[in-house]
Design an enzyme around this catalytic site. Structure first.
Site, PDB file in Angstrom:
ATOM      1  N   PRO A 165       0.828  -1.208   0.000  1.00  0.00           N
ATOM      2  CA  PRO A 165       0.000   0.000   0.000  1.00  0.00           C
ATOM      3  C   PRO A 165       0.865   1.261   0.000  1.00  0.00           C
ATOM      4  CG  PRO A 165      -0.800  -1.587   1.606  1.00  0.00           C
ATOM      5  CD  PRO A 165       0.513  -2.101   1.116  1.00  0.00           C
ATOM      6  N   GLU A 166       0.496   2.210  -0.837  1.00  0.00           N
ATOM      7  CA  GLU A 166       1.208   3.486  -0.888  1.00  0.00           C
ATOM      8  C   GLU A 166       0.383   4.537  -0.147  1.00  0.00           C
ATOM      9  OE1 GLU A 166       2.664   4.515  -4.777  1.00  0.00           O
ATOM     10  OE2 GLU A 166       3.195   2.446  -5.250  1.00  0.00           O
ATOM     11  N   HIS A 168      -5.486 -15.512   9.200  1.00  0.00           N
ATOM     12  CA  HIS A 168      -4.501 -14.432   9.151  1.00  0.00           C
ATOM     13  C   HIS A 168      -4.932 -13.212   9.972  1.00  0.00           C
ATOM     14  CE1 HIS A 168      -2.399 -16.764   6.163  1.00  0.00           C
ATOM     15  NE2 HIS A 168      -3.436 -16.732   5.341  1.00  0.00           N
ATOM     16  N   ARG A 203       0.865 -12.139   4.650  1.00  0.00           N
ATOM     17  CA  ARG A 203       2.316 -12.257   4.469  1.00  0.00           C
ATOM     18  C   ARG A 203       3.107 -11.833   5.706  1.00  0.00           C
ATOM     19  NH1 ARG A 203       3.184  -9.993  -1.741  1.00  0.00           N
ATOM     20  NH2 ARG A 203       1.283 -10.894  -2.603  1.00  0.00           N
TER      21      ARG A 203
END
Length: 274
Positions: free
Chosen positions: A2-3, A90, A108
């Site tokens: 994500p930016e 998760h 991740r």
């Protein structure tokens, strides 16, 4: 990863649910993410009120009423979800609020969380070396001219340098350079005053449009309600290798800079290398 627009979208989504709300308890489903959780992480957070949520670069900052700030980075695949209907293996952190809950989900596990005494935020190891915020008034022609002075590196790499501008990422640098007509390999020192002024404007414009669209959902980004962002449908060069430029119909090209793909139009972005 994500930016800035994606992180800002998450902050905007969290504020109505968390600001003014009390974190009744924190459920940790594992001992670590990218890094181990700070000592007494859950107990320090439990019972605190979230006074405000802000963003610095790509970091989410939850300012608490006990003079601590929860710093969170989403990494590659992290999401903050409001009251998700289903549980997931998760789901690593669950914030049980007085009203509702927020779940941090990260397949991740490249994201992380830290607790920082609020007066020490500026000296925190993750924040102390960051440059100016791209949406702030600090980013202007005077600042960028000084930052690029005598810099022989390509403009694409300079814009991704977080100590110059905090939070810019690959997608939005590619888009801003296209909007400005600057070739990504142009050395920083070769930009003239008009180039730099226009670049400042277009960086802000591209970021604002992306935030309004809910960010870009390429792989993992979703808003806190689970919805996708839509700015990827507005890309003019990013990810469009061999497709026709929307302005001149020339094929969009890709090159690799510092291990990252750069997308550009060789006809529209003609600022030459020196």
């Amino acid at each position: 990863m994500p930016e800035l627009p994606e992180v800002e979208t998450v902050c905007q989504g969290l504020r109505p649910h968390m600001e003014g709300n009390v974190i009744a308890s924190v459920q940790l489903n594992r001992p670590n993410l990218r890094f181990s959780f700070p000592n007494n992480f859950a107990s320090i957070l439990s019972g605190t009120r979230v006074e405000s949520i802000t963003r610095r670069a790509k970091y989410i900052l939850m300012h608490l009423d006990n003079d601590h700030t929860l710093l969170s980075h989403l990494g590659m695949s992290g999401r903050m979800l409001i009251d998700p209907e289903e549980t997931n293996k998760h789901d690593h952190v669950v914030f049980h609020l007085e009203n509702g809950r927020v779940v941090y989900r990260d397949p991740r596990r490249f994201g992380f969380m830290d607790l920082v005494p609020t007066p020490n935020l500026d000296s925190n190891r993750f924040l102390r070396s960051l440059g100016v915020e791209p949406l702030s008034q600090e980013l202007d022609g005077t600042y960028l001219s000084a930052a690029f002075n005598k810099k022989h590196g390509p403009i694409k790499s300079l814009l991704l340098n977080q100590s110059i501008i905090a939070g810019l990422g690959n997608i939005y640098v590619c888009e801003a350079l296209f909007e400005t007509g600057i070739h990504p390999e142009t050395p920083g020192y070769a930009l003239n005053e008009m180039d730099i002024e226009t670049l400042c404007v277009m960086i802000k414009e591209v970021l604002k449009r992306a935030i309004l669209a809910g960010g870009s959902s390429l792989r993992d980004h979703r808003q806190v309600d689970g919805n996708l962002g839509y700015f990827q449908h507005q890309f003019k060069v990013y990810g469009r290798e061999r497709k026709s430029c929307i302005q001149c119909k020339s094929p969009i090209e890709r090159l690799v800079q510092s291990g990252r793909s750069t997308f550009f139009c060789p006809s529209c972005q003609k600022t030459s290398k020196s």
